[in-house]
Design a protein around this motif. Sequence first.
Motif, PDB file in Angstrom:
ATOM      1  N   SER A 108      69.250  -9.865  59.604  1.00  0.00           N
ATOM      2  CA  SER A 108      69.913 -10.993  58.941  1.00  0.00           C
ATOM      3  C   SER A 108      71.130 -11.505  59.710  1.00  0.00           C
ATOM      4  O   SER A 108      71.769 -12.468  59.316  1.00  0.00           O
ATOM      5  CB  SER A 108      70.335 -10.592  57.522  1.00  0.00           C
ATOM      6  N   SER A 109      71.483 -10.846  60.807  1.00  0.00           N
ATOM      7  CA  SER A 109      72.672 -11.259  61.560  1.00  0.00           C
ATOM      8  C   SER A 109      72.364 -11.321  63.055  1.00  0.00           C
ATOM      9  O   SER A 109      71.977 -10.324  63.664  1.00  0.00           O
ATOM     10  CB  SER A 109      73.807 -10.249  61.308  1.00  0.00           C
ATOM     11  N   SER A 110      72.552 -12.499  63.648  1.00  0.00           N
ATOM     12  CA  SER A 110      72.273 -12.642  65.090  1.00  0.00           C
ATOM     13  C   SER A 110      73.264 -11.821  65.920  1.00  0.00           C
ATOM     14  O   SER A 110      72.916 -11.290  66.974  1.00  0.00           O
ATOM     15  CB  SER A 110      72.302 -14.110  65.510  1.00  0.00           C
ATOM     16  N   MET A 145      81.379  -4.575  67.289  1.00  0.00           N
ATOM     17  CA  MET A 145      80.215  -3.771  66.882  1.00  0.00           C
ATOM     18  C   MET A 145      79.773  -2.841  68.007  1.00  0.00           C
ATOM     19  O   MET A 145      79.483  -1.671  67.774  1.00  0.00           O
ATOM     20  CB  MET A 145      79.045  -4.681  66.491  1.00  0.00           C
ATOM     21  N   VAL A 146      79.739  -3.379  69.223  1.00  0.00           N
ATOM     22  CA  VAL A 146      79.313  -2.572  70.374  1.00  0.00           C
ATOM     23  C   VAL A 146      80.289  -1.420  70.599  1.00  0.00           C
ATOM     24  O   VAL A 146      79.879  -0.274  70.805  1.00  0.00           O
ATOM     25  CB  VAL A 146      79.169  -3.439  71.647  1.00  0.00           C
ATOM     26  N   SER A 204      80.731  -9.156  59.592  1.00  0.00           N
ATOM     27  CA  SER A 204      81.738 -10.143  59.997  1.00  0.00           C
ATOM     28  C   SER A 204      82.429  -9.732  61.300  1.00  0.00           C
ATOM     29  O   SER A 204      83.184 -10.504  61.891  1.00  0.00           O
ATOM     30  CB  SER A 204      82.784 -10.325  58.893  1.00  0.00           C
ATOM     31  N   LEU A 205      82.172  -8.508  61.776  1.00  0.00           N
ATOM     32  CA  LEU A 205      82.748  -8.062  63.049  1.00  0.00           C
ATOM     33  C   LEU A 205      82.138  -8.854  64.200  1.00  0.00           C
ATOM     34  O   LEU A 205      80.999  -9.314  64.121  1.00  0.00           O
ATOM     35  CB  LEU A 205      82.464  -6.565  63.269  1.00  0.00           C
ATOM     36  N   VAL A 227      73.054   2.446  63.298  1.00  0.00           N
ATOM     37  CA  VAL A 227      74.523   2.419  63.368  1.00  0.00           C
ATOM     38  C   VAL A 227      75.060   1.006  63.145  1.00  0.00           C
ATOM     39  O   VAL A 227      75.970   0.790  62.341  1.00  0.00           O
ATOM     40  CB  VAL A 227      74.987   2.987  64.737  1.00  0.00           C
ATOM     41  N   ILE A 228      74.498   0.016  63.842  1.00  0.00           N
ATOM     42  CA  ILE A 228      74.977  -1.367  63.723  1.00  0.00           C
ATOM     43  C   ILE A 228      74.685  -1.913  62.325  1.00  0.00           C
ATOM     44  O   ILE A 228      75.491  -2.641  61.740  1.00  0.00           O
ATOM     45  CB  ILE A 228      74.336  -2.277  64.794  1.00  0.00           C
ATOM     46  N   GLY A 229      73.542  -1.547  61.765  1.00  0.00           N
ATOM     47  CA  GLY A 229      73.166  -2.029  60.429  1.00  0.00           C
ATOM     48  C   GLY A 229      74.133  -1.612  59.336  1.00  0.00           C
ATOM     49  O   GLY A 229      74.270  -2.282  58.317  1.00  0.00           O
ATOM     50  N   ALA A 230      74.828  -0.485  59.563  1.00  0.00           N
ATOM     51  CA  ALA A 230      75.776   0.021  58.558  1.00  0.00           C
ATOM     52  C   ALA A 230      77.144  -0.660  58.665  1.00  0.00           C
ATOM     53  O   ALA A 230      78.004  -0.475  57.802  1.00  0.00           O
ATOM     54  CB  ALA A 230      75.934   1.532  58.719  1.00  0.00           C
ATOM     55  N   MET A 231      77.342  -1.468  59.702  1.00  0.00           N
ATOM     56  CA  MET A 231      78.659  -2.096  59.921  1.00  0.00           C
ATOM     57  C   MET A 231      78.816  -3.410  59.156  1.00  0.00           C
ATOM     58  O   MET A 231      77.835  -4.044  58.782  1.00  0.00           O
ATOM     59  CB  MET A 231      78.862  -2.369  61.423  1.00  0.00           C
TER      60      MET A 231
END
Length: 199
Positions: A150-152, A187-188, A181-182, A174-178
Amino acid sequence: MIYNVKGTLTYTDPTFAVVECGGVGFKCFVSMTTLKELPSIGNEVNLYTYMAVREDALDLFGFYEVDELDAFKLLISVSGIGPKAAIAILSVLTPSKLSVAISSGDVRSIQAAQGVGKKTAERVVLELKDKMVGIGSSAVDVQNVQSVASSSDAQEAVEVLVSLGFNQSDAATVIGAMDKSLSVDEMVRKGLRQLSTQL
């Protein structure tokens, strides 16, 4: 059909275990996942089983957990995946990791199984995408992976982590739990910190 075999573990090798019940030794082909869970020789063990019937053989496959048996049955429902290929996949991925790999479209992790090519791994992802939910995985991990779509920015962060050599399933979890809006960079950076601690 034999649902389970409970008895004394009398022998193991990298591909099978022998469970003796009432004086009869049942040879059960097992994955590395199950092999790691088995007690030492001479102790009691319970394996959930699946019997594969062919013209020239009756093979018994054993699983330490019901989730692994369920994942095995789903895998052999995919065209081109036989019992041996299913065991190979479950030797490199636990049911939880397989579920996350399928949800995130992580073909490379499935392809790591011996004898499983790219096209076969892609077929597993395609045919089991909606069927693996709830098998061996926490629903939270699968939801996290699905939220990446859902987020590019989240998708881009996952791609960056994969290009750095991390597993796609782990990166997506890991990224999905963040917080979405970051920025991609944030995120990386966070993803690198979390994934490095898991190594």
